[in-house]
Design an enzyme around this catalytic site. Structure first.
Site, short mmCIF file in Angstrom:
data_model
loop_
_atom_site.label_atom_id
_atom_site.label_comp_id
_atom_site.label_asym_id
_atom_site.label_seq_id
_atom_site.Cartn_x
_atom_site.Cartn_y
_atom_site.Cartn_z
N SER A 1 11.99 -29.68 18.49
CA SER A 1 12.17 -30.90 18.72
C SER A 1 10.46 -31.52 18.70
CB SER A 1 12.63 -31.47 19.97
OG SER A 1 12.40 -30.76 21.22
N GLN B 1 8.23 -33.44 21.04
CA GLN B 1 8.36 -33.58 22.25
C GLN B 1 6.99 -33.75 22.91
OE1 GLN B 1 8.85 -29.34 24.14
NE2 GLN B 1 10.03 -29.09 22.48
N HIS C 1 5.68 -32.94 27.70
CA HIS C 1 6.37 -32.58 28.92
C HIS C 1 5.79 -33.68 30.01
CE1 HIS C 1 8.19 -29.06 26.98
NE2 HIS C 1 6.81 -28.88 26.53
N LYS D 1 5.21 -30.03 33.56
CA LYS D 1 5.65 -28.68 32.94
C LYS D 1 4.47 -28.31 31.67
CE LYS D 1 9.12 -26.42 30.11
NZ LYS D 1 8.66 -26.51 28.52
N GLU E 1 2.12 -25.89 29.75
CA GLU E 1 2.47 -24.76 29.00
C GLU E 1 1.68 -24.12 28.34
OE1 GLU E 1 6.04 -25.68 27.33
OE2 GLU E 1 5.31 -26.00 25.15
N HIS F 1 3.90 -32.34 20.77
CA HIS F 1 3.89 -31.02 19.94
C HIS F 1 5.29 -30.92 19.47
CE1 HIS F 1 4.77 -29.79 24.14
NE2 HIS F 1 5.49 -28.91 23.75
N ARG G 1 11.87 -36.01 24.26
CA ARG G 1 12.12 -35.50 22.96
C ARG G 1 12.25 -36.84 21.96
NH1 ARG G 1 16.10 -32.81 25.30
NH2 ARG G 1 15.67 -30.78 25.87
N LYS H 1 19.42 -32.47 20.22
CA LYS H 1 19.60 -32.55 21.71
C LYS H 1 19.18 -34.07 21.92
CE LYS H 1 18.11 -28.02 23.32
NZ LYS H 1 16.84 -27.25 23.82
O1 LIG Z 1 14.01 -29.44 23.56
P1 LIG Z 1 13.82 -28.12 22.57
O2 LIG Z 1 13.61 -28.52 21.00
O3 LIG Z 1 15.10 -27.16 22.64
O4 LIG Z 1 12.45 -27.32 22.96
C1 LIG Z 1 12.47 -26.96 24.21
C2 LIG Z 1 11.33 -25.82 24.21
O5 LIG Z 1 10.15 -26.53 23.78
C3 LIG Z 1 9.01 -25.77 23.87
O6 LIG Z 1 7.91 -26.55 23.43
C4 LIG Z 1 8.81 -25.15 25.33
O7 LIG Z 1 8.28 -26.01 26.14
C5 LIG Z 1 9.78 -24.38 25.86
O8 LIG Z 1 9.71 -23.98 27.26
C6 LIG Z 1 10.97 -25.40 25.86
O9 LIG Z 1 12.25 -24.84 26.36
#
Ligand SMILES: O=P(O)(O)OC[C@H]1O[C@@H](O)[C@@H](O)[C@@H](O)[C@@H]1O
Length: 490
Positions: free
Chosen positions: A114, A116, A118, A141, A143, A287, A306, A312
């Site tokens: 996605s 997204q 954090h 979070k 990362e 990202h 997201r 999701k």
């Molecule tokens: O929400 P989705 O699209 O499944 O992505 C979730 C994933 O994204 C990535 O960028 C990381 O942050 C992972 O640790 C996370 O589990």
């Protein structure tokens, strides 16, 4: 001193193959075999092609591999949504007596994740109170990803000059953005005005009437497809990055039919990260990972806000409101050798919760690694060898208690390649990060464009370097010519 290495060493102890504590056969206190948790998400890689599946099978996280299942993530840590167990049957959390401050993962992405970001700590606390179902953690979070294969990712906003250029070039994209936002983008000069313009643009694009955006997406796809199939060939001098950008839009649209998020490469940096290189995503930075396999370490949280390219839960309002709107991609970091040994590379982010070490033990070599005296977890990435006399294979993971002895790695001379091991623990080099926090304008850009641009100072420290350097040139051709080019591994 963390490590000692040498040639032609010998495994000090017996060859057990069960990943269990060696206490029964010798007096050393060693690592304890660990059972991680496997997650399947729609974007994972199916069946045995997925490293997550192979590692999960080897570490007994799963009993068998389903060829149709998209194995996406392997979790090593104490997070309640995927707590690791020790082979003794005990939960890792109970063995340590508290939660690990980090979560260590392997990711296998077969299609885009996605769009997204954090949340930072403040946002995480607020979201957790307002919507505990979708935001189960009150923790931030940040990362860090380390590529195991060439890894494609969209990270951070493009510079405004690039976005403005792409708005003019793609009228269909322009039609999804309000006049007010476009004007702001075209006129903004000062950093603050630029951030404001970027927020207007992102918000306007994300909240565009879905009928308008899916109609415009269709028009854009028809035009880009025609250009790709040479019906309306693009000008000879069209830069490679623009062709790459167009191909990325087409590919995302194929993966997520009708989702205007497929236009994300027009406003996010599109990067190719080489095996062994890493990048750090600070809180509140947009990202969307696109394809490839990585190890990832993060503060212990599963909060993801997201906005598109996902089945999701989406939360556009919160995403629009929480982003920093800084521009330029993350700096790409090649890690730094530990002072004591070139067999150990550390990847240290600018956050206290974690850092990652990658150890390489060549055939015929041994390596002694001093116990850092804090809880650590390990996973064998590739190659076979011995760890305190235990046979190790790719995918096996372990907990290394702070009161255990130093670790002795050994790879027999007859092995065809080195053994690579990734280890995560709390950050012990916070004062000397190898990755940088992109907290201001001045990160790197995924390319240089031929429109007037403000200076793009590179913020790299330690082993950091620009994504337009060596590897980008090295892999760019394959990447350009064949999206499915053979993938060398770390
Ligand atoms: O929400 P989705 O699209 O499944 O992505 C979730 C994933 O994204 C990535 O960028 C990381 O942050 C992972 O640790 C996370 O589990």
């Amino acid at each position: 001193m963390g490590v000692e290495n040498g040639q032609n060493g010998h495994a000090a102890h017996g060859n057990q193959d069960d990943g269990s504590d060696t206490a029964a056969v010798n007096t050393r206190k060693s690592v304890i075999g660990l059972i991680p948790v496997a997650k399947d998400y729609a974007w994972g890689i199916r069946g045995m092609d997925s490293r997550v599946a192979r590692y999960a099978l080897e570490s007994k996280a799963i009993d068998e591999v389903d060829p149709d299942c998209p194995y996406a993530e392997l979790w090593i840590g104490t997070h309640p949504k995927g707590p690791s167990k020790l082979k003794t049957g005990e939960y890792l959390r109970d063995a340590i007596g508290e939660d690990l401050p980090f979560l260590f993962k392997v990711l296998s992405a077969g299609k885009a994740l996605s769009i997204q970001a954090h949340p930072d700590k403040e946002n995480a606390k607020r979201l957790n109170i307002e919507d505990p179902v979708n935001y189960g953690d009150a923790n931030h979070k940040p990362e860090m990803a380390i590529a195991l294969t060439p890894f494609e990712a969209m990270c951070g906003f493009r510079r405004l000059e690039e976005i403005s250029y792409l708005i003019k070039k793609h009228p269909e994209f322009a039609a999804c953005i309000s006049e007010e936002a476009k004007l702001a983008v075209f006129l903004a000069q000062e950093p603050l005005a630029q951030r404001d313009a970027l927020q207007k643009l992102f918000s306007s694009f994300m909240t565009c009437d879905p009928e308008v955006s899916s109609h415009q997406l269709n028009l854009l796809l028809i035009r880009l497809q025609a250009e790709q199939s040479q019906l309306h060939p693009h000008p000879h001098d069209e830069p490679a990055w623009e062709r790459k950008c167009a191909r990325a839009v087409l590919r995302l649209a194929q993966q997520f039919h009708g989702d205007p998020g497929a236009m994300a490469p027009l406003f996010l940096n599109y990067l190719l990260i080489a095996p062994g290189e890493s990048f750090f995503m600070a809180a509140n930075e947009p990202h969307a990972y696109v394809a490839g396999e990585i190890i990832e370490c993060m503060a212990c949280s599963d909060n993801v806000v997201r906005a598109g390219l996902t089945p999701k839960f989406k939360d556009v309002d919160n995403l629009v409101n929480m982003l920093t709107y800084s521009m330029g991609g993350p700096s790409i970091d090649a890690g730094a050798y530990m002072a004591e040994s070139t067999d150990v590379i550390r990847y240290t982010p600018p956050c206290p919760e974690f850092e990652v070490m990658v150890l390489t033990i060549e055939p015929g070599h041994k390596l002694t690694y001093k116990n850092p005296k804090i809880p650590a977890v390990l996973i064998i990435l590739e190659g076979s060898g011995h760890l305190d006399g235990k046979l190790c294979r790719p995918g096996r993971s372990y907990y290394w208690p702070p009161d255990a002895d130093d670790l002795e790695f050994f790879v027999e001379q007859c092995r065809r390649g080195p053994m690579k091991v990734a280890m995560a623990h709390k950050n012990r080099h916070l004062d000397r990060p190898t990755a940088v926090n992109r907290d201001d304008f001045g990160g790197t850009s995924s390319h240089r464009i031929s429109v007037p641009a403000s200076p793009m100072p590179f913020l790299g420290m330690g082993g950091g370097r620009s994504p337009s350097s060596n590897y980008q040139k090295r892999f760019a051709r394959d990447f350009e010519e064949n999206d499915n080019a053979a993938i060398p591994e770390l």
